[in-house]
Design a protein around this motif. Structure first.
Motif, PDB file in Angstrom:
ATOM      1  N   PRO A 179      21.640  46.413   5.583  1.00 28.11           N
ATOM      2  CA  PRO A 179      21.966  45.015   5.533  1.00 28.11           C
ATOM      3  C   PRO A 179      22.890  44.575   5.980  1.00 28.11           C
ATOM      4  CG  PRO A 179      21.917  46.321   3.190  1.00 28.11           C
ATOM      5  CD  PRO A 179      21.943  46.981   4.142  1.00 28.11           C
ATOM      6  N   LEU A 180      24.145  45.292   6.477  1.00 28.92           N
ATOM      7  CA  LEU A 180      25.298  44.851   7.379  1.00 28.92           C
ATOM      8  C   LEU A 180      24.675  44.855   8.756  1.00 28.92           C
ATOM      9  CD1 LEU A 180      28.201  43.976   7.547  1.00 28.92           C
ATOM     10  CD2 LEU A 180      28.746  46.641   7.538  1.00 28.92           C
ATOM     11  N   ARG A 181      23.985  45.851   9.165  1.00 30.14           N
ATOM     12  CA  ARG A 181      23.424  45.857  10.567  1.00 30.14           C
ATOM     13  C   ARG A 181      22.606  44.620  10.896  1.00 30.14           C
ATOM     14  NH1 ARG A 181      21.398  51.312  10.316  1.00 30.14           N
ATOM     15  NH2 ARG A 181      19.511  50.410   9.571  1.00 30.14           N
ATOM     16  N   ASP A 182      21.597  44.459   9.767  1.00 29.62           N
ATOM     17  CA  ASP A 182      20.840  43.428  10.027  1.00 29.62           C
ATOM     18  C   ASP A 182      21.290  41.880   9.979  1.00 29.62           C
ATOM     19  OD1 ASP A 182      18.576  45.039  10.066  1.00 29.62           O
ATOM     20  OD2 ASP A 182      18.153  44.521   8.030  1.00 29.62           O
ATOM     21  N   TYR A 183      22.622  41.908   9.589  1.00 30.17           N
ATOM     22  CA  TYR A 183      23.459  40.839   9.430  1.00 30.17           C
ATOM     23  C   TYR A 183      24.301  40.457  10.743  1.00 30.17           C
ATOM     24  CZ  TYR A 183      27.487  37.529   8.570  1.00 30.17           C
ATOM     25  OH  TYR A 183      28.304  36.350   8.659  1.00 30.17           O
ATOM     26  N   ILE A 184      24.865  41.787  11.448  1.00 26.80           N
ATOM     27  CA  ILE A 184      25.259  41.716  12.725  1.00 26.80           C
ATOM     28  C   ILE A 184      24.348  41.156  13.826  1.00 26.80           C
ATOM     29  CG2 ILE A 184      26.566  43.067  14.530  1.00 26.80           C
ATOM     30  CD1 ILE A 184      27.850  44.576  11.916  1.00 26.80           C
ATOM     31  N   HIS A 185      23.161  42.047  13.702  1.00 28.82           N
ATOM     32  CA  HIS A 185      21.946  41.365  14.535  1.00 28.82           C
ATOM     33  C   HIS A 185      21.545  39.960  14.472  1.00 28.82           C
ATOM     34  CE1 HIS A 185      21.559  45.356  16.389  1.00 28.82           C
ATOM     35  NE2 HIS A 185      21.286  45.890  15.084  1.00 28.82           N
TER      36      HIS A 185
END
Length: 129
Positions: free
Chosen positions: A40-46
């Motif tokens: 979820p954090l990785r998707d948010y950053i992307h």
């Protein structure tokens, strides 16, 4: 019973996520470090990167840091000006009393001697008035 189990699973999942998020101060946003983040954090950053192609968020953060530095310099300079204003007032009183000001000259060898003379004149002026 089912709600309790779901809550326990959510707590366990949150514990796992927070244990993975032990980000040290030397953490840099490299591809390897981003891939190690939870999904979820990785998707948010992307998404942030995708919706901010001109890097406005990064520019705003840099400008905020710059504003903080300028405000700190401004505060320091205002303090210096205030100290200089106080010294100038003391020197004005000294000159108004008719005393010669020769900094590092024959009358006063250093600033402390000049300051002592100014304090003496100021004290004398206060006693006379």
């Amino acid at each position: 019973m089912k709600v309790k189990r779901l809550r326990e699973l959510a707590q366990q999942r949150n514990r796992l996520v927070t244990e993975k998020l032990r980000i040290t101060p030397d953490w840099v946003p490299s591809a390897r470090n981003l891939k190690a983040l939870p999904r979820p954090l990785r998707d948010y950053i992307h998404r942030l990167h995708a919706f901010d192609p001109q890097h406005y968020v990064q520019k705003v953060a840099m400008l905020q840091d710059h504003i903080r530095m300028v405000e700190a310099d401004n505060k320091r300079l205002r303090q210096t000006v205030e100290w200089n204003r106080e010294d100038a007032e003391r020197y004005r009183i000294f000159c108004a009393a008719g005393w010669p000001v020769c900094f590092l000259g024959t009358e006063y060898q250093d600033k402390s001697a000049l300051d002592a003379a100014i304090d003496a004149v100021t004290k004398t002026n206060k006693e006379n008035t």
